[in-house]
Design a protein around this motif. Structure first.
Motif, PDB file in Angstrom:
ATOM      1  N   VAL A 171      36.382  45.304  11.927  1.00 57.02           N
ATOM      2  CA  VAL A 171      36.305  44.438  13.049  1.00 57.02           C
ATOM      3  C   VAL A 171      36.158  45.257  14.495  1.00 57.02           C
ATOM      4  O   VAL A 171      35.622  44.168  15.237  1.00 57.02           O
ATOM      5  CB  VAL A 171      38.077  44.079  13.260  1.00 57.02           C
ATOM      6  CG1 VAL A 171      38.530  43.221  12.055  1.00 57.02           C
ATOM      7  CG2 VAL A 171      39.008  45.075  13.634  1.00 57.02           C
ATOM      8  N   PHE A 172      36.004  46.493  14.437  1.00 53.29           N
ATOM      9  CA  PHE A 172      35.619  47.169  15.645  1.00 53.29           C
ATOM     10  C   PHE A 172      34.155  47.685  15.345  1.00 53.29           C
ATOM     11  O   PHE A 172      33.795  48.340  16.263  1.00 53.29           O
ATOM     12  CB  PHE A 172      36.493  48.229  15.947  1.00 53.29           C
ATOM     13  CG  PHE A 172      37.932  47.757  16.461  1.00 53.29           C
ATOM     14  CD1 PHE A 172      38.098  47.134  17.694  1.00 53.29           C
ATOM     15  CD2 PHE A 172      38.990  47.817  15.574  1.00 53.29           C
ATOM     16  CE1 PHE A 172      39.301  46.833  18.099  1.00 53.29           C
ATOM     17  CE2 PHE A 172      40.205  47.729  16.106  1.00 53.29           C
ATOM     18  CZ  PHE A 172      40.232  46.874  17.375  1.00 53.29           C
ATOM     19  N   GLY A 173      33.513  47.187  14.451  1.00 56.24           N
ATOM     20  CA  GLY A 173      32.263  47.588  14.109  1.00 56.24           C
ATOM     21  C   GLY A 173      30.932  46.919  14.660  1.00 56.24           C
ATOM     22  O   GLY A 173      29.869  47.533  14.584  1.00 56.24           O
ATOM     23  N   GLY A 174      31.181  45.920  15.609  1.00 57.18           N
ATOM     24  CA  GLY A 174      30.030  45.246  16.470  1.00 57.18           C
ATOM     25  C   GLY A 174      28.996  44.908  15.298  1.00 57.18           C
ATOM     26  O   GLY A 174      29.209  44.061  14.567  1.00 57.18           O
ATOM     27  N   ALA A 175      27.797  45.049  15.900  1.00 57.52           N
ATOM     28  CA  ALA A 175      26.491  44.694  15.120  1.00 57.52           C
ATOM     29  C   ALA A 175      26.725  45.399  13.445  1.00 57.52           C
ATOM     30  O   ALA A 175      25.586  44.875  12.808  1.00 57.52           O
ATOM     31  CB  ALA A 175      25.266  44.837  15.983  1.00 57.52           C
ATOM     32  N   PRO A 191      26.659  53.631  15.999  1.00 59.95           N
ATOM     33  CA  PRO A 191      25.613  53.891  16.813  1.00 59.95           C
ATOM     34  C   PRO A 191      25.622  53.035  18.213  1.00 59.95           C
ATOM     35  O   PRO A 191      26.212  51.916  18.055  1.00 59.95           O
ATOM     36  CB  PRO A 191      24.228  53.637  16.004  1.00 59.95           C
ATOM     37  CG  PRO A 191      24.680  52.538  15.027  1.00 59.95           C
ATOM     38  CD  PRO A 191      26.105  53.021  14.529  1.00 59.95           C
ATOM     39  N   PRO A 192      25.366  53.533  19.315  1.00 62.30           N
ATOM     40  CA  PRO A 192      25.687  52.754  20.356  1.00 62.30           C
ATOM     41  C   PRO A 192      24.726  51.511  20.536  1.00 62.30           C
ATOM     42  O   PRO A 192      25.517  50.420  21.317  1.00 62.30           O
ATOM     43  CB  PRO A 192      25.083  53.666  21.758  1.00 62.30           C
ATOM     44  CG  PRO A 192      25.056  55.189  21.066  1.00 62.30           C
ATOM     45  CD  PRO A 192      24.760  54.918  19.419  1.00 62.30           C
ATOM     46  N   GLN A 193      23.681  51.173  19.887  1.00 69.65           N
ATOM     47  CA  GLN A 193      23.008  50.200  19.922  1.00 69.65           C
ATOM     48  C   GLN A 193      23.802  49.126  19.040  1.00 69.65           C
ATOM     49  O   GLN A 193      23.399  47.826  19.145  1.00 69.65           O
ATOM     50  CB  GLN A 193      21.549  50.071  19.224  1.00 69.65           C
ATOM     51  CG  GLN A 193      21.482  50.891  17.810  1.00 69.65           C
ATOM     52  CD  GLN A 193      21.244  52.140  17.892  1.00 69.65           C
ATOM     53  OE1 GLN A 193      21.775  53.053  18.844  1.00 69.65           O
ATOM     54  NE2 GLN A 193      20.832  52.882  16.801  1.00 69.65           N
ATOM     55  N   VAL A 249      34.528  49.652  18.928  1.00 66.34           N
ATOM     56  CA  VAL A 249      35.138  50.457  19.071  1.00 66.34           C
ATOM     57  C   VAL A 249      34.964  51.334  20.440  1.00 66.34           C
ATOM     58  O   VAL A 249      35.822  51.830  21.037  1.00 66.34           O
ATOM     59  CB  VAL A 249      34.689  51.612  18.076  1.00 66.34           C
ATOM     60  CG1 VAL A 249      33.307  52.121  18.208  1.00 66.34           C
ATOM     61  CG2 VAL A 249      35.580  52.835  18.090  1.00 66.34           C
ATOM     62  N   TYR A 250      33.564  50.776  21.009  1.00 64.55           N
ATOM     63  CA  TYR A 250      33.367  51.435  22.585  1.00 64.55           C
ATOM     64  C   TYR A 250      34.259  50.757  23.557  1.00 64.55           C
ATOM     65  O   TYR A 250      34.627  51.387  24.655  1.00 64.55           O
ATOM     66  CB  TYR A 250      31.994  51.257  22.654  1.00 64.55           C
ATOM     67  CG  TYR A 250      31.100  52.339  22.070  1.00 64.55           C
ATOM     68  CD1 TYR A 250      30.856  53.417  22.371  1.00 64.55           C
ATOM     69  CD2 TYR A 250      30.600  51.621  20.983  1.00 64.55           C
ATOM     70  CE1 TYR A 250      30.196  54.347  21.657  1.00 64.55           C
ATOM     71  CE2 TYR A 250      29.660  52.529  20.123  1.00 64.55           C
ATOM     72  CZ  TYR A 250      29.435  53.859  20.631  1.00 64.55           C
ATOM     73  OH  TYR A 250      28.796  54.967  19.631  1.00 64.55           O
TER      74      TYR A 250
END
Length: 298
Positions: free
Chosen positions: A134-138, A158-160, A180-181
């Motif tokens: 769930v906190f993995g973004g893309a 990765p930041p992207q 996560v960020y």
């Protein structure tokens, strides 16, 4: 105008065919429960029914998307509340660890608790729903945090991939995701896992200067967590209102579709009985009008 037997017979058969066609249409409405089954029955009504069906399918997709987003948001709410309480506990331990009167055993006990807290934070950061982090973004198909060769917890996302998930409902974009960020990293780029590790080491060695530095980071990320919690609460309310709106629209559209497409069974039965009487009368009249042929005597 001269009325011949052929003209009379032809007109009688055409009338019987019309009655049979009407009888067939009514029988079809009775068995299917629908007034209009094909565009040829009524083109304008069939077009409205098609448009309503399309809208209802869209609403069903929107409802599914909203339900998925609500599941995620509820998970974010639970996780963020837990994280906020953990950050508060870390702050309490940092303040306690800055006390010069602590014994070595006290410092060891605090560092052990901090190490357990770090493991708990990693577990929350790697929370899954149906195989998605769930906190993995893309990149929600891979772990968010892992332990490196030196035994430190590292964010491997990765930041992207720091992209929040969102859904589009009728042209309105609703952003509901957290990465996560957002939750585990300060605005200056320090991860909470590194903060807790450095804080643990500082308390163990009695380095009060380092403890004070990490305490500032904890306060920063604690404030960020509360902000995220407020945003998640607002998103929950937006999704709830959107879901209610979809339910109202679905009910209205279903009723409208029923009025357009569904046959009035009681009326159809009455008309069917009338047409049956008309058909019987037409057949009786035709028997008197159409002259017998040789085939009638075979």
């Amino acid at each position: 105008m001269r009325i011949t037997e052929n003209l009379l017979s032809s007109r009688t058969l055409i009338d019987i065919q019309n009655v049979l066609r009407k009888y067939s249409d009514l029988n079809s409405q009775l068995t299917s429960g629908k007034k209009v089954r094909y565009p040829s029955d009524n083109a304008s009504v069939a077009t409205r029914i098609s448009n309503l069906d399309s809208r209802l399918r869209k609403v069903e997709r929107y409802k599914t998307n909203v339900e998925t987003a609500q599941n995620y948001v509820n998970m974010y709410d639970t996780a963020l509340q837990e994280v906020s309480s953990i950050y508060l506990r870390i702050k309490e331990l940092a303040v306690r660890g800055a006390n010069d009167t602590l014994s070595d055993d006290d410092r060891v006990a605090i560092t052990e608790e901090l190490n357990k807290i770090n493991e708990q934070l990693v577990s929350i950061a790697n929370t899954e729903i149906s195989g998605n982090y769930v906190f993995g973004g893309a990149k929600n198909n891979q772990k968010v945090v892992e332990i490196d060769g030196e035994g430190n917890f590292k964010i491997i996302l990765p930041p992207q991939a720091n992209i929040r998930q969102k859904i589009s409902i009728g042209g309105q974009d609703i952003e509901y995701g957290k990465t996560v960020y957002d939750v585990f990293v300060t605005d200056s780029g320090a991860s909470v896992f590194g903060i807790v590790k450095r804080l643990s080491d500082a308390i163990k060695s009695g380095d009060n200067t380092s403890i004070q530095n990490e305490l500032g980071n904890i306060e920063e990320i604690q404030g960020k967590s509360l902000k995220n919690l407020a945003e998640v609460g607002a998103t929950q309310r937006v999704l709830e209102m959107t879901s209610n709106r979809m339910e109202v629209f679905n009910t209205f559209s279903t009723e409208f579709l029923s009025n357009e497409a569904d046959a009035d069974i009681a009326q159809v039965i009455m008309e069917l009985a009338t047409q049956q009487n008309v058909l019987q009368a037409a057949l009786k009249a035709a028997g008197n009008i159409i002259p017998p042929t040789l085939a009638d005597f075979l």
